[in-house]
Motif scaffolding. Structure first.
Motif, PDB file in Angstrom:
ATOM      1  N   ASP A 115       0.208   2.621   1.513  1.00 31.19           N
ATOM      2  CA  ASP A 115       1.310   2.376   2.310  1.00 31.19           C
ATOM      3  C   ASP A 115       2.424   2.087   1.029  1.00 31.19           C
ATOM      4  OD1 ASP A 115       0.422   2.252   4.840  1.00 31.19           O
ATOM      5  OD2 ASP A 115       1.445   0.296   5.217  1.00 31.19           O
ATOM      6  N   LEU A 116       2.131   1.635   0.065  1.00 28.06           N
ATOM      7  CA  LEU A 116       3.177   1.195  -0.881  1.00 28.06           C
ATOM      8  C   LEU A 116       3.052   2.003  -2.378  1.00 28.06           C
ATOM      9  CD1 LEU A 116       3.219  -2.392   0.061  1.00 28.06           C
ATOM     10  CD2 LEU A 116       4.800  -0.768   0.744  1.00 28.06           C
TER      11      LEU A 116
ATOM     12  N   SER B  88      -1.069  -4.350   9.126  1.00 24.49           N
ATOM     13  CA  SER B  88      -1.349  -4.975   7.754  1.00 24.49           C
ATOM     14  C   SER B  88      -2.433  -4.863   7.019  1.00 24.49           C
ATOM     15  CB  SER B  88      -1.527  -6.700   8.161  1.00 24.49           C
ATOM     16  OG  SER B  88      -0.376  -7.140   8.706  1.00 24.49           O
TER      17      SER B  88
ATOM     18  N   ARG C  61      11.759  -1.878   5.730  1.00 29.01           N
ATOM     19  CA  ARG C  61      12.242  -2.807   6.625  1.00 29.01           C
ATOM     20  C   ARG C  61      13.654  -2.353   7.265  1.00 29.01           C
ATOM     21  NH1 ARG C  61      10.751  -9.043   6.676  1.00 29.01           N
ATOM     22  NH2 ARG C  61       8.300  -8.446   6.484  1.00 29.01           N
TER      23      ARG C  61
ATOM     24  N   LYS D 228       9.337  -2.190   1.648  1.00 28.27           N
ATOM     25  CA  LYS D 228       8.721  -2.247   2.909  1.00 28.27           C
ATOM     26  C   LYS D 228       9.239  -1.186   3.825  1.00 28.27           C
ATOM     27  CE  LYS D 228       7.093  -5.669   5.180  1.00 28.27           C
ATOM     28  NZ  LYS D 228       5.843  -5.696   5.591  1.00 28.27           N
TER      29      LYS D 228
ATOM     30  N   ASN E 135       2.480  -4.160   3.934  1.00 24.42           N
ATOM     31  CA  ASN E 135       2.518  -2.651   4.242  1.00 24.42           C
ATOM     32  C   ASN E 135       3.546  -2.115   4.782  1.00 24.42           C
ATOM     33  OD1 ASN E 135       1.969  -5.367   6.521  1.00 24.42           O
ATOM     34  ND2 ASN E 135       3.131  -3.631   7.633  1.00 24.42           N
ATOM     35  N   ARG E 136       3.823  -0.711   4.999  1.00 30.26           N
ATOM     36  CA  ARG E 136       5.201  -0.340   5.307  1.00 30.26           C
ATOM     37  C   ARG E 136       5.336  -0.917   6.536  1.00 30.26           C
ATOM     38  NH1 ARG E 136       6.848   4.404   2.461  1.00 30.26           N
ATOM     39  NH2 ARG E 136       8.389   4.533   3.939  1.00 30.26           N
ATOM     40  N   SER E 137       6.901  -0.857   6.907  1.00 28.20           N
ATOM     41  CA  SER E 137       7.490  -1.486   8.194  1.00 28.20           C
ATOM     42  C   SER E 137       6.847  -0.599   9.463  1.00 28.20           C
ATOM     43  CB  SER E 137       9.150  -1.229   8.318  1.00 28.20           C
ATOM     44  OG  SER E 137       9.423  -1.865   9.188  1.00 28.20           O
TER      45      SER E 137
END
Ligand code: TXA
Ligand code: MG
Length: 328
Positions: free
Chosen positions: A163-164, A153, A59, A57, A147-149
């Motif tokens: 996103d990933l 969402s 994060r 993510k 989702n990516r940080s």
């Protein structure tokens, strides 16, 4: 849909669910649909898998994760259910409600997922694919939104892939999420407190409890749900809220009857329905963001029912960006 090597996308059927459960058991990362948004799942007991999840993510910090469980019994094994927590779980599970309860001493969820708190967030999702995956995996699955940080969402497998891609093992695709905003979070570790408005309207929770919820602190220094800093959910474009229409150069996110506008425009719900608007929110924000407009004008959305969660996400998306913010 095609994915780069490394991330498989399978449409949700029995085989896909079996493959997803095996992947989780092997410490892999699996995105799966819930009724609210797609989650990025990992084995709740596997600290290494959870560390990889935070990395996937992107994060900046370890925010605590929601443990998704099959039923109330599994939730009781992780945390202490007060009378209020029992009442809410019985009224609304499976469904878009997350309960924060005091962690049990023998709770088997990895510490990393709890970010050092003595409470735990648990939820029994309603989506049939999420339920089938929990049954096949036979244990709790921790899952933040997939989702990516700092991004909004995902409400479809395509959003997750955008996103990933290449950062996770598998996406189970079951189409668009019905609710479209994340679960409502209520803490029952003390006085029942609303920590995050979401897919279950506050009014319904208060009716079930027979009294009003305490509203969590909105102080950004001590966010009520630790991942809820103001600049969460940020699209690249700036947002201008509570408008009647858009100016030239802007994109328009309309609600209800929309004015004529020649630029990029999407309507959350032409008939002014808040449930439909919630389901469209993140997907419309992504599409208008991709139109390249520097700013998105957003028409006024009423604050009742799911409007509370919609306005919460919109004001976070509109907040000034904090370079070092801790986004989900
Ligand atoms: O609908 C949802 O809730 C989705 C789907 C996938 O279930 N999940 C989701 O997870 O939105 P995430 O990680 O994006 O947001 C979870 C929120 C974060 O703001 C986090 O700080 C908060 O829950 N949270 C988790 N554990 C907590 C705890 N013990 N006390 C207070 N807040 C907590
Ligand atoms: Mg999130």
């Amino acid at each position: 849909m095609t994915a780069e090597p490394g991330t498989r996308v399978l449409s949700a059927d029995d085989k896909a669910i079996e493959a997803a459960a095996r992947c989780l058991t092997a410490g892999g990362l699996v995105a799966f649909p819930t009724e609210t948004v797609y989650g990025l799942g990992a084995d709740a007991g596997n600290g290494e898998a959870i560390a990889r999840l935070y990395a996937a993510k992107g994060r900046p910090a370890f925010n605590p994760l929601i443990a998704h469980v099959a039923d109330l019994d599994a939730a009781r094994a992780a945390g202490v259910f007060t009378d209020a927590a029992e009442k809410l779980a019985k009224a609304f599970w499976p469904g878009p409600l997350t309960l924060v309860v005091t962690k049990r001493a023998d709770c088997r969820i990895a510490d990393l997922a709890l970010a050092g708190l003595d409470t735990i967030a648990v939820r029994v999702p309603a989506h049939p694919v999420a339920r089938a995956l929990l049954a096949a995996f036979r244990g709790p699955i921790v899952a933040p939104s997939a989702n990516r940080s700092g991004h909004v969402s995902p409400t479809s497998a395509a959003h997750v892939l955008a996103d990933l891609r290449g950062r996770i093992d598998l996406i189970v695709d079951a189409g668009a999420c019905k609710v479209g905003v994340e679960s409502t979070i209520v803490s029952c570790a003390g006085e029942p407190t609303l920590l995050r408005p979401g897919g279950l309207p506050r009014e319904a929770i208060e009716r079930a409890l027979g009294r009003p919820l305490t509203i969590g602190p909105t102080d950004e220094e001590a966010p009520p749900a630790p991942g809820m800093l103001a600049s969460h959910y940020a699209p690249k474009a700036l947002l201008r809220l509570d408008t009647d229409g858009a100016e030239p150069g802007e994109a328009l996110l309309a609600f209800g009857h929309a004015p004529n506008f020649s630029g990029p425009m999407l309507n959350l719900s032409p008939r002014g329905d808040l449930i439909e608007a919630a389901a469209n929110l993140f997907s419309h924000l992504r599409t208008l963001d991709a139109s390249g407009a520097k700013r998105i004008a957003v028409m006024k959305v009423p604050h009742d029912g799911l409007g509370e969660a919609i306005n919460d996400r919109l004001s976070r998306a509109a907040a000034p960006r904090q370079g070092k913010s801790v986004n989900e």
